[in-house]
Design a protein around this motif. Structure first.
Motif, mmCIF file in Angstrom:
data_model
loop_
_atom_site.group_PDB
_atom_site.id
_atom_site.type_symbol
_atom_site.label_atom_id
_atom_site.label_comp_id
_atom_site.label_asym_id
_atom_site.label_seq_id
_atom_site.Cartn_x
_atom_site.Cartn_y
_atom_site.Cartn_z
ATOM 1 N N THR A 1 0.839 -1.198 0.000
ATOM 2 C CA THR A 1 0.000 0.000 0.000
ATOM 3 C C THR A 1 0.874 1.248 0.000
ATOM 4 N N ASP A 2 0.208 2.425 -0.050
ATOM 5 C CA ASP A 2 0.950 3.687 -0.036
ATOM 6 C C ASP A 2 1.461 4.041 1.354
ATOM 7 N N HIS A 3 0.915 3.397 2.387
ATOM 8 C CA HIS A 3 1.283 3.741 3.767
ATOM 9 C C HIS A 3 1.938 2.528 4.422
ATOM 10 N N HIS A 4 3.214 2.631 4.698
ATOM 11 C CA HIS A 4 3.909 1.505 5.336
ATOM 12 C C HIS A 4 3.648 1.526 6.836
ATOM 13 N N ALA A 5 3.920 0.408 7.504
ATOM 14 C CA ALA A 5 3.636 0.265 8.931
ATOM 15 C C ALA A 5 4.562 1.140 9.768
ATOM 16 N N ILE A 6 4.049 1.544 10.936
ATOM 17 C CA ILE A 6 4.870 2.268 11.909
ATOM 18 C C ILE A 6 5.451 1.223 12.856
ATOM 19 N N ILE A 7 6.764 1.121 12.897
ATOM 20 C CA ILE A 7 7.405 0.082 13.716
ATOM 21 C C ILE A 7 8.440 0.728 14.632
ATOM 22 N N PRO A 8 8.681 0.100 15.804
ATOM 23 C CA PRO A 8 9.706 0.646 16.712
ATOM 24 C C PRO A 8 11.109 0.444 16.137
ATOM 25 N N THR A 9 12.006 1.374 16.444
ATOM 26 C CA THR A 9 13.385 1.304 15.930
ATOM 27 C C THR A 9 14.341 0.678 16.920
ATOM 28 N N GLY A 10 13.924 0.562 18.192
ATOM 29 C CA GLY A 10 14.799 -0.016 19.203
ATOM 30 C C GLY A 10 15.607 1.017 19.960
ATOM 31 N N ILE A 11 15.517 2.275 19.577
ATOM 32 C CA ILE A 11 16.256 3.336 20.278
ATOM 33 C C ILE A 11 15.550 3.626 21.602
ATOM 34 N N GLN A 12 16.300 3.619 22.695
ATOM 35 C CA GLN A 12 15.745 3.839 24.026
ATOM 36 C C GLN A 12 16.056 5.257 24.498
ATOM 37 N N ILE A 13 15.029 6.059 24.710
ATOM 38 C CA ILE A 13 15.192 7.394 25.294
ATOM 39 C C ILE A 13 14.064 7.617 26.295
ATOM 40 N N LYS A 14 14.243 8.598 27.150
ATOM 41 C CA LYS A 14 13.215 8.919 28.132
ATOM 42 C C LYS A 14 12.131 9.760 27.462
ATOM 43 N N LEU A 15 10.885 9.288 27.571
ATOM 44 C CA LEU A 15 9.765 9.964 26.920
ATOM 45 C C LEU A 15 8.815 10.555 27.950
ATOM 46 N N GLN A 16 8.073 11.568 27.518
ATOM 47 C CA GLN A 16 7.008 12.102 28.360
ATOM 48 C C GLN A 16 5.879 11.073 28.457
ATOM 49 N N TYR A 17 4.992 11.285 29.430
ATOM 50 C CA TYR A 17 3.957 10.279 29.711
ATOM 51 C C TYR A 17 3.098 9.991 28.478
ATOM 52 N N ASN A 18 2.574 11.033 27.834
ATOM 53 C CA ASN A 18 1.705 10.835 26.665
ATOM 54 C C ASN A 18 2.457 10.167 25.518
ATOM 55 N N GLN A 19 3.703 10.572 25.333
ATOM 56 C CA GLN A 19 4.514 9.964 24.278
ATOM 57 C C GLN A 19 4.763 8.486 24.572
ATOM 58 N N GLN A 20 4.993 8.174 25.854
ATOM 59 C CA GLN A 20 5.240 6.789 26.250
ATOM 60 C C GLN A 20 4.015 5.915 25.988
ATOM 61 N N GLN A 21 2.820 6.484 26.221
ATOM 62 C CA GLN A 21 1.588 5.731 25.979
ATOM 63 C C GLN A 21 1.446 5.373 24.501
ATOM 64 N N VAL A 22 1.711 6.337 23.638
ATOM 65 C CA VAL A 22 1.623 6.089 22.194
ATOM 66 C C VAL A 22 2.676 5.065 21.770
ATOM 67 N N TYR A 23 3.881 5.204 22.322
ATOM 68 C CA TYR A 23 4.971 4.280 21.975
ATOM 69 C C TYR A 23 4.623 2.850 22.391
ATOM 70 N N ASP A 24 4.016 2.696 23.580
ATOM 71 C CA ASP A 24 3.627 1.366 24.057
ATOM 72 C C ASP A 24 2.608 0.716 23.126
ATOM 73 N N ILE A 25 1.666 1.516 22.635
ATOM 74 C CA ILE A 25 0.647 0.979 21.712
ATOM 75 C C ILE A 25 1.315 0.448 20.444
ATOM 76 N N ILE A 26 2.270 1.228 19.916
ATOM 77 C CA ILE A 26 2.953 0.827 18.674
ATOM 78 C C ILE A 26 3.768 -0.444 18.897
ATOM 79 N N VAL A 27 4.487 -0.495 20.024
ATOM 80 C CA VAL A 27 5.336 -1.655 20.304
ATOM 81 C C VAL A 27 4.495 -2.912 20.501
ATOM 82 N N LYS A 28 3.411 -2.795 21.277
ATOM 83 C CA LYS A 28 2.559 -3.962 21.523
ATOM 84 C C LYS A 28 1.940 -4.469 20.230
#
Length: 408
Positions: A1-28
């Motif tokens: 398709t025209d839109h490829h998947a959003i996948i985690p890159t493995g880079i570990q940094i400290k995220l804000q709470y809202n950002q961490q929630q979105v990141y967890d959804i993507i990783v799971k």
């Protein structure tokens, strides 16, 4: 398709709470892709309690599979429609629960819900066979449904009210005018679909279908033409009718009222008064434009005829001064003034000066006098004089007025 998947890159940094929630959804979501499928059984459970049969439907999870990734021990929310594992013939105690609610009328359509309703129009059909046939069809086709709705907008049969789609007066009149219920029902589409399905199976001929269609159209046209009441339904007609109604309201006045005395003829407007159109036959009913030096409006005369009196009006000139009151008819249908009941002070203030007849009686510190004293009226009656003339009688407004008038 025209839109490829959003996948985690493995880079570990400290995220804000809202950002961490979105990141967890993507990783799971990314991890869940590598798990086995979730095995689900659609289950219908029929139970019996005190010889009363109960039925429930839902799904039973046989193997969690990828669902284990999203399980959270902290949350207490349970997914709706999930049933526990049942064994046929099992028994056990139960705790009944009752939920009381009130039914609500359906919401107004939006364009989105109207399109959906056109797709699932078969749900409103009572005939089960026709309902099944319309599951795949509905009203119109995906390519034509939006155009059907747009045509209704253009012809002013429906209108937009923010997100809502509402019928116009024209649209309601159109539906009321169509007497044949089949034309207004989705069953017509269902019956056509059934015949087309039979043609596909070879159980019905296309020629017979077309012949029946022509016969139905002829019958409907004849039915419409045979109606005794013809209707011209259009937005222009509705607007024209509204304009005519408004014009009638404007032109409707006292001359459309019946004479209250003879109760036969209509009223006429003359130079100085309204009168009965049967005056040549002896009816002497008259409504003068002015009564007690006050002009009475046509609106108040209409109220007098319809309700028996005007409202309280100010500015009537009488022997007692300028008063407020309402106008009624006497036994001979002549106008009479019914003064408004006021307090003693107000009545005294509105009493005409018995000497000059121009001013009104006002109350001073030690006497009643004329409000026209600056123009030379020297009328005055002291309180002591009034008390003396009462001769011990109970003081009333009428008695005070009488003494003041006699003191001129």
């Amino acid at each position: 398709t025209d839109h490829h998947a959003i996948i985690p890159t493995g880079i570990q940094i400290k995220l804000q709470y809202n950002q961490q929630q979105v990141y967890d959804i993507i990783v799971k979501r990314f991890i869940a892709v590598f798990y086995d499928d979730c095995a689900v059984a659609n289950t219908t459970v029929i139970g019996k309690a005190a010889k009363v049969v109960f039925k429930t439907t839902g799904k039973e999870i046989l193997a969690k599979g990828w669902r284990v990734v999203f399980e959270n021990s902290n949350t207490k929310d349970k997914e709706s429609g999930i049933l526990p594992t049942f064994v046929k013939g099992e028994k056990g105690p139960h705790e009944p629960s009752f939920l009381e609610k009130e039914t609500k009328p359906p919401n107004h359509f939006t364009e989105a819900t109207l399109l959906r309703a056109m797709e699932t129009a078969g749900k409103q059909v009572d005939d089960e066979e026709l309902r099944d046939l319309m599951k795949e069809n509905g009203i119109g086709r995906p390519s034509t449904r939006a155009n059907i709705i747009e045509t209704l907008f253009k012809r002013k049969y429906i209108k937009r009210n923010k997100k809502q789609v509402l019928p116009t007066v024209t649209g309601v009149q159109l539906i009321d005018t169509i007497q044949n219920d089949l034309l207004k029902s989705a069953e017509l589409t269902g019956s056509w679909e059934k015949q087309l399905k039979d043609i596909e199976k070879g159980e019905f001929s296309a020629g017979a279908f077309i012949k029946n269609m022509k016969r139905m159209v002829d019958a409907l046209v004849y039915e419409v033409r045979s109606e005794t009441k013809r209707a011209n339904i259009s937005q222009a007609t509705v607007l024209k009718n509204r304009k005519q109604i408004n014009t009638k309201k404007k032109t409707a006045g006292l001359t459309t009222e019946t004479c209250p005395k003879c109760k036969q003829a209509m009223l006429l407007k003359g130079k100085n008064a309204y009168g009965c159109s049967a005056f040549k036959s002896g009816c002497d009913f008259v409504l003068p434009f002015h009564f007690s030096d006050k002009k009475i409006s046509e609106k108040q005369f209409i109220r007098l005829l319809q309700k028996g009196s005007t409202v309280n009006l100010k500015g009537f000139k009488t022997n007692e001064g300028i008063v407020e009151g309402l106008v009624r008819f006497d036994d001979n249908f002549k106008l009479k003034l019914e003064p408004k009941t006021t307090s003693a002070k107000a009545k005294t203030d509105s009493l005409a000066c018995p000497k000059c007849r121009k001013g009104t009686v006002i109350k001073g510190k030690s006497a009643y006098g004329c409000s026209n004293y600056k123009s030379g009226c020297d009328f005055k009656v002291y309180f002591d004089v009034i008390r003396a003339k009462m001769n011990g009688n109970k003081p009333t407004i009428e008695l005070v007025h009488q003494i003041i008038n006699e003191s001129a």
